[in-house]
Write a protein that holds these residues in place. Structure first.
Motif, PDB file in Angstrom:
ATOM      1  N   UNK A 107      -1.944 -12.890  -7.309  1.00  0.00           N
ATOM      2  CA  UNK A 107      -2.414 -12.757  -5.930  1.00  0.00           C
ATOM      3  C   UNK A 107      -1.592 -11.723  -5.167  1.00  0.00           C
ATOM      4  N   UNK A 108      -0.276 -11.706  -5.387  1.00  0.00           N
ATOM      5  CA  UNK A 108       0.573 -10.727  -4.709  1.00  0.00           C
ATOM      6  C   UNK A 108       0.301  -9.319  -5.209  1.00  0.00           C
ATOM      7  N   UNK A 109      -0.062  -9.172  -6.473  1.00  0.00           N
ATOM      8  CA  UNK A 109      -0.438  -7.862  -7.005  1.00  0.00           C
ATOM      9  C   UNK A 109      -1.680  -7.349  -6.286  1.00  0.00           C
ATOM     10  N   UNK A 110      -2.664  -8.221  -6.119  1.00  0.00           N
ATOM     11  CA  UNK A 110      -3.874  -7.848  -5.369  1.00  0.00           C
ATOM     12  C   UNK A 110      -3.511  -7.460  -3.935  1.00  0.00           C
ATOM     13  N   UNK A 111      -2.681  -8.267  -3.282  1.00  0.00           N
ATOM     14  CA  UNK A 111      -2.313  -8.005  -1.893  1.00  0.00           C
ATOM     15  C   UNK A 111      -1.525  -6.710  -1.765  1.00  0.00           C
ATOM     16  N   UNK A 112      -0.614  -6.462  -2.679  1.00  0.00           N
ATOM     17  CA  UNK A 112       0.189  -5.237  -2.625  1.00  0.00           C
ATOM     18  C   UNK A 112      -0.684  -3.995  -2.721  1.00  0.00           C
ATOM     19  N   UNK A 113      -1.716  -4.049  -3.548  1.00  0.00           N
ATOM     20  CA  UNK A 113      -2.629  -2.912  -3.660  1.00  0.00           C
ATOM     21  C   UNK A 113      -3.377  -2.674  -2.356  1.00  0.00           C
ATOM     22  N   UNK A 114      -3.796  -3.761  -1.685  1.00  0.00           N
ATOM     23  CA  UNK A 114      -4.511  -3.614  -0.410  1.00  0.00           C
ATOM     24  C   UNK A 114      -3.604  -2.993   0.655  1.00  0.00           C
ATOM     25  N   UNK A 115      -2.340  -3.373   0.657  1.00  0.00           N
ATOM     26  CA  UNK A 115      -1.400  -2.813   1.617  1.00  0.00           C
ATOM     27  C   UNK A 115      -1.072  -1.362   1.296  1.00  0.00           C
ATOM     28  N   UNK A 116      -0.915  -1.059   0.002  1.00  0.00           N
ATOM     29  CA  UNK A 116      -0.602   0.308  -0.400  1.00  0.00           C
ATOM     30  C   UNK A 116      -1.760   1.252  -0.116  1.00  0.00           C
ATOM     31  N   UNK A 117      -2.989   0.737  -0.084  1.00  0.00           N
ATOM     32  CA  UNK A 117      -4.149   1.565   0.242  1.00  0.00           C
ATOM     33  C   UNK A 117      -4.061   2.115   1.659  1.00  0.00           C
ATOM     34  N   UNK A 118      -3.322   1.422   2.517  1.00  0.00           N
ATOM     35  CA  UNK A 118      -3.170   1.854   3.910  1.00  0.00           C
ATOM     36  C   UNK A 118      -1.872   2.621   4.126  1.00  0.00           C
ATOM     37  N   UNK A 119      -0.815   2.189   3.426  1.00  0.00           N
ATOM     38  CA  UNK A 119       0.501   2.768   3.683  1.00  0.00           C
ATOM     39  C   UNK A 119       0.913   3.841   2.685  1.00  0.00           C
ATOM     40  N   UNK A 120       0.353   3.797   1.461  1.00  0.00           N
ATOM     41  CA  UNK A 120       0.709   4.779   0.448  1.00  0.00           C
ATOM     42  C   UNK A 120       2.090   4.509  -0.137  1.00  0.00           C
ATOM     43  N   UNK A 121       2.623   5.453  -0.943  1.00  0.00           N
ATOM     44  CA  UNK A 121       1.986   6.699  -1.383  1.00  0.00           C
ATOM     45  C   UNK A 121       0.840   6.442  -2.362  1.00  0.00           C
ATOM     46  N   UNK A 122       0.034   7.484  -2.582  1.00  0.00           N
ATOM     47  CA  UNK A 122      -1.178   7.278  -3.365  1.00  0.00           C
ATOM     48  C   UNK A 122      -0.888   6.831  -4.789  1.00  0.00           C
ATOM     49  N   UNK A 123       0.146   7.406  -5.411  1.00  0.00           N
ATOM     50  CA  UNK A 123       0.452   7.036  -6.791  1.00  0.00           C
ATOM     51  C   UNK A 123       0.765   5.564  -6.940  1.00  0.00           C
ATOM     52  N   UNK A 124       1.525   5.021  -5.980  1.00  0.00           N
ATOM     53  CA  UNK A 124       1.838   3.595  -6.018  1.00  0.00           C
ATOM     54  C   UNK A 124       0.583   2.762  -5.819  1.00  0.00           C
ATOM     55  N   UNK A 125      -0.250   3.192  -4.882  1.00  0.00           N
ATOM     56  CA  UNK A 125      -1.515   2.481  -4.639  1.00  0.00           C
ATOM     57  C   UNK A 125      -2.359   2.446  -5.901  1.00  0.00           C
ATOM     58  N   UNK A 126      -2.531   3.578  -6.556  1.00  0.00           N
ATOM     59  CA  UNK A 126      -3.363   3.635  -7.762  1.00  0.00           C
ATOM     60  C   UNK A 126      -2.793   2.745  -8.855  1.00  0.00           C
ATOM     61  N   UNK A 127      -1.472   2.774  -9.032  1.00  0.00           N
ATOM     62  CA  UNK A 127      -0.846   1.962 -10.079  1.00  0.00           C
ATOM     63  C   UNK A 127      -1.076   0.477  -9.831  1.00  0.00           C
ATOM     64  N   UNK A 128      -0.831   0.032  -8.604  1.00  0.00           N
ATOM     65  CA  UNK A 128      -1.039  -1.377  -8.272  1.00  0.00           C
ATOM     66  C   UNK A 128      -2.504  -1.768  -8.417  1.00  0.00           C
ATOM     67  N   UNK A 129      -3.390  -0.891  -7.954  1.00  0.00           N
ATOM     68  CA  UNK A 129      -4.817  -1.185  -7.945  1.00  0.00           C
ATOM     69  C   UNK A 129      -5.397  -1.270  -9.351  1.00  0.00           C
ATOM     70  N   UNK A 130      -4.826  -0.499 -10.268  1.00  0.00           N
ATOM     71  CA  UNK A 130      -5.368  -0.436 -11.627  1.00  0.00           C
ATOM     72  C   UNK A 130      -4.837  -1.543 -12.546  1.00  0.00           C
TER      73      UNK A 130
END
Length: 406
Positions: A107-130
């Motif tokens: 659940x925290x992995x899902x939440x972290x991706x949602x937060x990174x989608x707004x705050x970035x950086x993009x590479x971190x967002x993509x890694x968490x989201x994938x």
């Protein structure tokens, strides 16, 4: 010689069911993921409307349009699908699905991706989201294979296809491949619609019969197979067929035939008898948006309307409608409550249907009214999920009423 002594067979001593352990929120997958999905739905749509109308200057790693489209699929819808499957697979196999710290990590992995989608950086967002979808697909595949439950393996396969589409989306965004990021998003919507077709075909007729004394539905295997096959073909052509006249005609025809097949499929489930049972009519009404959305996509391929009209019919009317119906019913069932919704819950159902109708039909009739349609639709949507959170948050944080685990 004395008579032999007769000894009664010892009676088994009944053992009490094991008491639930751990924080209730982390006992079964539906709890954190339904809660997270509803909260995200409540907040994300007003933010999108503010961005679209220029009332917010928030800068994100993605463009606002791509953020909105991606996050409603891979943020909102996927959270519900993951929560549902982590719960359902336990019932299907009798094997334990992630709970406790493991479930919290997912659940925290899902939440972290949602937060990174707004705050970035993009590479971190993509890694968490994938990361989430392949991990959940692997968990479900292992459990299904262990239980020899091969019937449900295609659902785990669909999660992997969704993960693949997500990968192509991120590659398209960074320019690593020559593909519009919208193409894998359309593919993801098509896969989610196909998951809905599978699950709805199992639960809607079953729920309808169980709630209607004496009702025996006769479901044609031919109609079911035709509806599923035509939908798969039509959505495949919609996503990947080139925008050329001949392909447009072929895709439009396939989408039209799929729409007719799904109308016939729905009619087999007797939707008219559910009008006095909100927990049922929301599922039937939401499913009705599926053939309507396919028909609108066909009209778009014929060049009569914009593609986004059909996309939102499927995304809001069918997907969000089925989601609000399922996250109320399954949460009630798995918290030990009656499968009979209250008036506020029925109001939430009606608000999601209003959000769909406003977003789809108002711009279709009056294109200049799109900003108004967005505001009204967003307000109805957010109020619906606010009602859900108000009622269900305490239930999701508490032990089942019957004291059982889960």
């Amino acid at each position: 010689m004395s008579a032999p002594t007769l000894h009664a067979s010892p009676q088994p001593v009944p053992t009490a069911a094991p008491q639930p352990t751990g924080w209730p929120l982390l006992r079964l997958g539906f709890r954190p993921f339904y809660l997270g999905a509803a909260l995200f739905a409540l907040l994300a749509i007003p933010l999108w409307v503010a961005l679209f109308l220029g009332h917010s200057t928030l800068t994100m790693p993605l463009s606002p349009l791509l953020w909105h489209a991606h996050e409603m699929l891979f943020g909102f819808a996927i959270a519900v699908i993951v929560g549902f499957l982590l719960t359902a697979v336990k019932a299907w196999t009798g094997l334990a699905t992630p709970r406790g710290a493991f479930l919290a990590a997912l659940a925290l992995l899902w939440l972290a991706a949602r937060m990174a989608a707004i705050t970035g950086p993009y590479g971190l967002y993509a890694l968490l989201d994938l990361t989430l979808l392949p991990l959940v697909a692997a968990i479900l595949t292992r459990l299904l294979l262990r239980a020899r439950n091969r019937r449900n393996l295609p659902l785990a396969g669909m999660l992997m296809l969704l993960a693949l589409a997500n990968g192509f989306f991120h590659l398209g965004v960074i320019g690593a491949i020559e593909m519009s990021p919208l193409t894998p998003l359309y593919a993801a919507l098509a896969l989610i619609v196909m998951i809905e077709c599978v699950i709805a075909g199992r639960v809607i007729p079953a729920f309808t019969m169980s709630a209607t004394p004496g009702l025996k539905l006769t479901v044609s295997v031919l109609v079911d197979r035709a509806a599923m096959g035509l939908a798969a073909l039509a959505l495949l052509l919609w996503v990947f067929a080139p925008a050329a006249t001949a392909w447009n005609m072929g895709a439009g025809l396939a989408l039209s035939l799929a729409a007719v097949a799904h109308v016939l499929r729905l009619l087999q489930w007797r939707p008219s008898i559910t009008r006095h049972r909100p927990i049922l009519w929301i599922l039937h009404a939401s499913y009705a948006w599926l053939p309507f959305g396919l028909a609108l996509l066909a009209a778009a391929r014929f060049g009569w309307i914009a593609n986004s009209v059909g996309v939102h019919a499927l995304a809001i009317g069918a997907t969000a409608g089925l989601i609000i119906g399922m996250i109320t019913r399954t949460a009630r069932g798995h918290t030990g409550r009656a499968l009979q919704v209250s008036r506020p819950e029925a109001t939430a159902y009606a608000l999601v249907m209003l959000a769909a109708a406003t977003r789809v039909l108002l711009p279709l009739a009056m294109p200049a009214w799109l900003p108004m349609a967005l505001v009204v639709s967003a307000a109805a949507w957010s109020l619906a999920f606010a009602i859900y959170l108000f009622i269900y948050t305490p239930w999701l944080l508490q032990t089942r009423l019957d004291g059982k685990d889960g």
